[in-house]
Design an enzyme around this catalytic site. Structure first.
Site, PDB file in Angstrom:
ATOM      1  N   SER A  23     -16.111  46.256  -0.618  1.00  0.00           N
ATOM      2  CA  SER A  23     -16.258  45.321   0.478  1.00  0.00           C
ATOM      3  C   SER A  23     -15.858  43.976   0.057  1.00  0.00           C
ATOM      4  O   SER A  23     -15.426  43.109   0.635  1.00  0.00           O
ATOM      5  CB  SER A  23     -17.477  45.555   1.069  1.00  0.00           C
ATOM      6  N   HIS A 127     -21.831  38.930  -9.328  1.00  0.00           N
ATOM      7  CA  HIS A 127     -23.075  39.774  -9.834  1.00  0.00           C
ATOM      8  C   HIS A 127     -24.221  39.752  -8.936  1.00  0.00           C
ATOM      9  O   HIS A 127     -24.264  38.611  -8.391  1.00  0.00           O
ATOM     10  CB  HIS A 127     -23.672  39.367 -11.228  1.00  0.00           C
ATOM     11  N   GLU A 161     -20.198  38.461 -23.411  1.00  0.00           N
ATOM     12  CA  GLU A 161     -21.543  38.813 -23.042  1.00  0.00           C
ATOM     13  C   GLU A 161     -21.773  39.319 -21.720  1.00  0.00           C
ATOM     14  O   GLU A 161     -21.361  38.376 -20.732  1.00  0.00           O
ATOM     15  CB  GLU A 161     -22.830  37.794 -23.475  1.00  0.00           C
TER      16      GLU A 161
END
Ligand code: GAR
Length: 219
Positions: A23, A127, A161
Site C-alpha cells: 500500500s 518504519h 544500523e
C-alpha cells in the site's frame, strides 16, 4: 504551476522494494502521478521488486505497467547472494543501470552492509513507529504494551544500523483505549501514505533545484 524541468535534467528512476500488500508503494506511485514528479523533477517510478513472489503489490504494479520482479530470498544460500541479485535486479530497472532512489516500502529483509553502502544516501525506508522508539518488529504491540499514548511512523534514510539513519518525516497518531496491534497499525498506515510521498517529493524537489541552479559567479 511550477516551471517545467529543462531537458538537461536526467530522469531520476525510482525503484520500490516490497514484501507484501504494497500500500505504501501504491501511495508513492499515485503521488508521483498526481504530483507530476516526472514533469516537475524528472523523476519516475520505474519498477517494483519483492522478495515474496506472492506479494499482492506485485500484481498491482504489473497492472500499472511498471516493471515488477520477484526474487524469492528462500532460494539463496546466503544473505550476500540474495542482496547481490537484488542489486542487479534494481539496477537493471534503470535505463542507465543506476536508479537515483531506492525506496523500501514494507520490505521485510535485513540488508547486508555492502548493499546498504551501494545505495547509501539514496535509499529510504518507512518504519511503523516513532523512531528512535521501537526499531525492529512488532512495533504496534510494543507501543500498546509500553502504555504509549501516541504512536506513529517515520521515514528515514537507510544506514547500516537497522531502523536508524536521518529522520526525514514523522507522523503521530493517538493510541486509543481498546486498541489492538491491528487497529493501531491501520491508523498508522493511513499516515504512512501521507508522509512517505511527502518525504520523497521534498528530496526530489531539492535534487531538481540543485540540478537547475545556475553556476555560482566568483566575485
Ligand atoms: C507498513 O506499515 C510499513 O511501515 C511496515 O510494513 C508495512 C507494509 O505495508 N514496514 C516495516 O515494518 C519495516 N520494518 P504495505 O506493504 O501495505 O506498504
Amino acid at each position: 504551476m511550477p516551471p517545467p524541468v529543462p531537458m538537461t535534467v536526467p530522469t531520476a528512476s525510482i525503484v520500490v522494494l516490497i514484501s507484501g500488500q504494497g500500500s505504501n508503494m501504491e501511495a508513492l506511485v499515485q503521488a508521483a502521478r498526481q504530483g507530476r514528479w516526472e514533469q516537475r523533477f524528472g523523476a519516475r517510478v520505474v519498477g517494483v521488486v519483492s522478495n515474496r513472489p506472492d506479494a499482492p503489490g506485485l500484481a498491482w504494479a504489473r497492472q500499472q505497467g511498471l516493471q515488477a520482479a520477484a526474487l524469492d530470498h528462500r532460494h539463496y544460500p546466503t544473505r550476500e547472494a540474495f542482496d547481490a541479485d537484488l542489486a542487479h535486479t534494481i539496477d537493471a530497472m534503470d535505463p542507465h543501470g543506476q536508479p537515483a532512489w531506492v525506496l523500501l516500502a514494507g520490505f521485510m529483509r535485513i540488508l547486508t552492509p555492502g548493499f546498504v553502502q551501494r545505495y547509501e544516501g539514496r535509499m529510504l525506508n518507512i518504519h511503523p513507529s516513532l523512531l528512535p522508539a521501537f526499531p525492529g518488529l512488532h512495533t504496534h504491540r510494543r507501543a500498546i504494551e509500553s502504555g504509549c499514548r501516541f504512536a506513529g511512523a517515520t521515514v528515514h534514510r537507510v544506514t547500516a544500523e537497522l531502523d536508524h539513519g536521518d529522520i526525514l518525516e514523522q507522523a503521530v497518531v493517538p493510541v486509543l483505549p481498546g486498541d489492538t496491534p491491528d487497529t493501531l497499525a491501520a491508523r498508522v498506515l493511513t499516515q504512512e501514505h501521507v508522509i512517505y510521498p511527502r518525504a520523497v517529493e521534498r528530496l526530489l524537489a531539492a535534487a531538481a533545484a540543485v540540478a537547475v541552479a545556475p553556476p555560482q559567479r566568483n566575485v
